[in-house]
Design an enzyme around this catalytic site. Structure first.
Site, short mmCIF file in Angstrom:
data_model
loop_
_atom_site.label_atom_id
_atom_site.label_comp_id
_atom_site.label_asym_id
_atom_site.label_seq_id
_atom_site.Cartn_x
_atom_site.Cartn_y
_atom_site.Cartn_z
N GLU A 161 0.81 -1.22 0.00
CA GLU A 161 0.00 0.00 0.00
C GLU A 161 0.84 1.27 0.00
O GLU A 161 0.31 2.37 -0.22
CB GLU A 161 -0.96 -0.01 1.20
CG GLU A 161 -2.07 -1.05 1.04
CD GLU A 161 -2.94 -1.20 2.28
OE1 GLU A 161 -2.56 -0.67 3.34
OE2 GLU A 161 -4.00 -1.86 2.18
N GLU A 205 7.37 -21.79 7.76
CA GLU A 205 7.87 -20.91 8.81
C GLU A 205 8.98 -21.57 9.64
O GLU A 205 9.68 -20.89 10.40
CB GLU A 205 6.74 -20.47 9.73
CG GLU A 205 6.15 -21.57 10.59
CD GLU A 205 5.09 -21.03 11.54
OE1 GLU A 205 5.31 -21.13 12.76
OE2 GLU A 205 4.07 -20.49 11.08
#
Length: 270
Positions: free
Chosen positions: A81, A112
Site C-alpha cells: 500500500e 515458517e
C-alpha cells in the site's frame, strides 16, 4: 531463556460454542478494545525504530518486512500500500513471507520452520547495511523470522521486531524491539485476532510516520499518491482545487497534464 508465552495463554472466556451470536460479537469487541491501549504503551519503542528507519531510507535504504502466516501477510499488505498511497517505488518497502507468494493466499506446510529461507529471500534483493528489516511474529519464536534477523545481525543490517511476548527470542534478537502485550486471545492461541490487530496498527504507524517524515504528505494530503483509479483522480482534482483555489475544470487540466498532485501544484505556482 524461558519466557511467558502470553499469546498461547488461556482465553478469558469459555464454552464459546454455547454463546449466542450477540454474546460472541460483544465479547470479541470487548477484547479488541484493549488493543490500542497496549499499542500506546509501546510508542516509545516504535518511535526509536522509526527514527532509525527514516535515517536509513533517507540514505537510500529500503524497508523490509519478514514474517510467516498472518504476520507475513500483514507485512505484505502494508508494503503493497505504500507505493499507491505515497508514490514511492515498489522496491522501497518490501514484504516477504515464509513460503513465498503462494503463502499469501494459502498456508504453505512447514515454511515458517525453515531458519535459512529468510536469508535466501533477503539476498535476492541484494540487501545491505543501508536497509532496515522488521521481523513480525506474534509469538516471537518463528524460525523463519529469527533466522532472518540472525543473518541481518551478522551483516550489520539494523532490525526491529514486532511481537506480543516480552523477552521472546525475537524481542531479544532485534536491535529495536517493539513489544505489544495484548494478552490472551478470545479463541485461545488465535493470534490472528488481537495480536494481528496490534501488528496492523503498529505497521500503520511505522509506514505512515516514516513516509510523512520523508516528505510524501503535504498538510494532511497524499500529494504523491499514484492516480490509479477514478476515485483517486477525483480526490486529486479536489486537492488541487483546494490548494490553488481554482475551478474544477482548471484542476482537471492540471491533473491530466502532470498526473500527480504535487507536480500539478508546483508547476501551477511556477
Amino acid at each position: 531463556m524461558l519466557f511467558d508465552k502470553i499469546t498461547e495463554s488461556e482465553s478469558n472466556y469459555n464454552h464459546l460454542e454455547q454463546m449466542s451470536v450477540t454474546d460472541l460479537l460483544t465479547n470479541i469487541n470487548k477484547e479488541d478494545q484493549t488493543v490500542p491501549f497496549a499499542v500506546q504503551k509501546a510508542i516509545p519503542q516504535i518511535e526509536t525504530a522509526v527514527n532509525k528507519i527514516v535515517s536509513q531510507l533517507k540514505n537510500g535504504g529500503r524497508l523490509f518486512y519478514i514474517g510467516a502466516g498472518t504476520s507475513g501477510r500483514l507485512g505484505i499488505v502494508d508494503a503493497s500500500e505504500c507505493p499507491p498511497t505515497f508514490g514511492v517505488d515498489y522496491d522501497k518497502v518490501i514484504g516477504l513471507i515464509a513460503g513465498g507468494d503462494t503463502a499469501i493466499r494459502k498456508a504453505v506446510e512447514n515454511a515458517e520452520d525453515n531458519t535459512n529461507q529468510a536469508e535466501i529471500d533477503l539476498k535476492e534483493y541484494q540487501i545491505n547495511s543501508n536497509d532496515f528489516v522488521i521481523g513480525i511474529a506474534a509469538s516471537g519464536t518463528t524460525p523463519y523470522v529469527l533466522g532472518g534477523l540472525d543473518f541481518c545481525k551478522k551483516n550489520n543490517i539494523p532490525t526491529s521486531g514486532i511481537t506480543c511476548n516480552a523477552n521472546s527470542p525475537l524481542a531479544l534478537a532485534a536491535d529495536f524491539p517493539i513489544v505489544v502485550i495484548v494478552g490472551s486471545e478470545f479463541v485461545t492461541g488465535s493470534s490472528r485476532m488481537k495480536a494481528g490487530t496490534a501488528q496492523k496498527l503498529v505497521l500503520n504507524m511505522i509506514s505512515t510516520t516514516t513516509m510523512i517524515q520523508l516528505g510524501h504528505v503535504k498538510g494532511n494530503k497524499m500529494v504523491d499518491m499514484k492516480l490509479s483509479n477514478d476515485k483517486l483522480i477525483n480526490r486529486a482534482v479536489k486537492m488541487v482545487m483546494d490548494e490553488l483555489n481554482i475551478s474544477q475544470e482548471e484542476a482537471i487540466k492540471l491533473i491530466d497534464k502532470f498526473g500527480n498532485v504535487r507536480l500539478a501544484i508546483n508547476n501551477y505556482k511556477k
